[in-house]
Design an enzyme around this catalytic site. Structure first.
Site, PDB file in Angstrom:
ATOM      1  N   GLN A  64     -78.546  40.737  10.929  1.00  0.00           N
ATOM      2  CA  GLN A  64     -79.350  40.904   9.714  1.00  0.00           C
ATOM      3  C   GLN A  64     -79.072  42.250   9.030  1.00  0.00           C
ATOM      4  OE1 GLN A  64     -83.516  39.240   9.681  1.00  0.00           O
ATOM      5  NE2 GLN A  64     -83.302  39.518  11.890  1.00  0.00           N
ATOM      6  N   ASP A 104     -65.952  44.827  21.092  1.00  0.00           N
ATOM      7  CA  ASP A 104     -66.917  44.159  21.964  1.00  0.00           C
ATOM      8  C   ASP A 104     -67.735  45.244  22.653  1.00  0.00           C
ATOM      9  OD1 ASP A 104     -68.360  42.722  23.782  1.00  0.00           O
ATOM     10  OD2 ASP A 104     -66.655  41.656  24.654  1.00  0.00           O
ATOM     11  N   ALA A 164     -76.502  44.787  18.760  1.00  0.00           N
ATOM     12  CA  ALA A 164     -77.221  44.938  20.031  1.00  0.00           C
ATOM     13  C   ALA A 164     -77.423  43.583  20.686  1.00  0.00           C
ATOM     14  CB  ALA A 164     -78.578  45.610  19.803  1.00  0.00           C
ATOM     15  N   THR A 221     -80.107  41.298  21.569  1.00  0.00           N
ATOM     16  CA  THR A 221     -81.476  41.216  21.052  1.00  0.00           C
ATOM     17  C   THR A 221     -82.283  40.026  21.570  1.00  0.00           C
ATOM     18  OG1 THR A 221     -80.667  40.045  19.095  1.00  0.00           O
ATOM     19  CG2 THR A 221     -80.874  42.440  18.936  1.00  0.00           C
ATOM     20  N   THR A 244     -85.692  50.289  18.681  1.00  0.00           N
ATOM     21  CA  THR A 244     -86.754  49.295  18.598  1.00  0.00           C
ATOM     22  C   THR A 244     -88.122  49.832  19.019  1.00  0.00           C
ATOM     23  OG1 THR A 244     -87.482  47.151  19.527  1.00  0.00           O
ATOM     24  CG2 THR A 244     -86.139  48.548  20.926  1.00  0.00           C
ATOM     25  N   TYR A 281     -85.089  44.329  27.803  1.00  0.00           N
ATOM     26  CA  TYR A 281     -84.597  44.647  26.464  1.00  0.00           C
ATOM     27  C   TYR A 281     -85.007  46.057  26.049  1.00  0.00           C
ATOM     28  CZ  TYR A 281     -84.424  44.773  21.370  1.00  0.00           C
ATOM     29  OH  TYR A 281     -84.217  45.163  20.064  1.00  0.00           O
ATOM     30  N   LYS A 338     -82.577  49.391  25.512  1.00  0.00           N
ATOM     31  CA  LYS A 338     -82.530  50.068  24.210  1.00  0.00           C
ATOM     32  C   LYS A 338     -82.913  51.545  24.362  1.00  0.00           C
ATOM     33  CE  LYS A 338     -81.838  48.721  20.617  1.00  0.00           C
ATOM     34  NZ  LYS A 338     -80.557  48.787  19.852  1.00  0.00           N
ATOM     35  N   TRP A 360     -89.933  44.179  14.022  1.00  0.00           N
ATOM     36  CA  TRP A 360     -90.295  42.937  13.335  1.00  0.00           C
ATOM     37  C   TRP A 360     -89.391  42.690  12.124  1.00  0.00           C
ATOM     38  CZ3 TRP A 360     -96.189  41.576  13.258  1.00  0.00           C
ATOM     39  CH2 TRP A 360     -96.738  41.757  14.541  1.00  0.00           C
TER      40      TRP A 360
END
Length: 305
Positions: free
Chosen positions: A11, A36, A60, A62, A101, A125, A129, A150
């Site tokens: 995104q 990669d 990442a 996710t 995040t 996760y 991160k 979000w």
């Protein structure tokens, strides 16, 4: 300004490509197989060949729930990958902007989190991160870590698009109402990343511009109320809508625990980088309007095919 962004279809990278084209910023997106993050050393030389002004570490692992069963892979992509990127940035003497995040926090705080609050991720996760944040900060001082939350957009898979899709076939949806956060448009994130990159490059000796910052839409909401707003705006624009049945987290069990409070305070980002994020309602409206316009255009093309 030339930015090397990791990933090709996420995104944020998609939003950066679009926003960069309108702002005179060259975006070079690099992902698999050329780069990669699970095995970054093999592709780092390609970044050096591009000669970017800055690196944006956007890609990442996710899949929050899947990460519980794939901890090693998540660690390689979310921690070891950014570490290698930051080390390269240091060697090239260029800044790195690393996206992180809200999941680095456990959600137990009753007010929005600030950058100096104690981290305590609830799952794999968030832990990977956080490890990525620490690796980037250790590898080079010339970094900006941007924590967001979000994320939604007209691109890829996200909560907003899922709600609209489900509403087209179901009259009522069950949505969690005891998790709160800040819905954030990937397009707004892209604008902010470009601004931060410009600031870092314009003032290489200003250490205050470096460090960790929170980057989210303005305003907080629960997932259920986010869904209600999505449907209300969609209905006004002639799109799908559904009733929302509020449920608690225990009614929707998942392999990974989610923080009950994902709210992030963006005061530091505003005061240091001069960035004021749009309110989440207006950005949500823009995204829905664009999605519905695109769907209508698709229908017209099918009719004339």
């Amino acid at each position: 300004m030339k930015l090397l962004v990791t990933g090709k279809a996420g995104q944020v990278v998609t939003a950066l490509i679009e926003r960069g084209a309108t702002q005179g910023v060259e975006i070079v997106a690099m992902g698999r197989p050329e780069l990669d993050l699970a095995n970054p050393q093999e592709g780092l030389f390609r970044i050096a060949v591009v000669k970017p002004d800055a690196i944006v570490s956007a890609a990442a692992y996710t899949s929050v729930d899947k990460a519980e069963a794939e901890a090693d892979l998540a660690e390689r992509i979310n921690a070891h990958g950014p570490a290698a990127l930051a080390q390269l940035a240091g060697e090239l003497d260029i800044p790195i902007i690393h996206l992180s995040t809200d999941y680095v926090f456990d959600g137990s705080k009753l007010s929005p989190y600030v950058e100096t609050d104690q981290t305590n991720p609830l799952g794999v996760y968030g832990a990977t991160k956080l490890a990525g944040e620490r690796a980037v900060a250790s590898a080079t001082d010339n970094h900006a870590i941007l924590r967001t939350a979000w994320v939604y957009s007209p691109f890829g898979n996200n909560f907003l698009k899922t709600m609209l899709k489900l509403a087209s076939t179901r009259p009522e949806l069950r949505v969690v109402d005891d998790q709160h956060g800040n819905p954030t448009s990937a397009l707004d994130i892209a604008d902010a990343v470009i601004k931060v990159a410009g600031n870092l490059l314009a003032r290489p000796d200003h250490q205050s511009l470096r460090g960790t910052f929170h980057l989210t839409g303005t305003g907080e909401v629960s997932w259920a109320d986010f869904a209600l707003e999505i449907f209300a705006q969609s209905a006004r624009l002639g799109g799908p809508s559904a009733n929302v049945r509020r449920i608690s987290t225990v009614d929707y069990p998942t392999p990974a625990k989610r923080p009950a409070n994902s709210q992030l305070d963006t005061t530091k980002l505003h005061s240091v980088h001069g960035i004021t994020m749009p309110d989440w309602q207006s950005s949500t409206h823009n995204t829905i309007a664009r999605l519905l316009a695109g769907a209508e255009d698709q229908k017209m093309e099918e009719c004339h095919a």
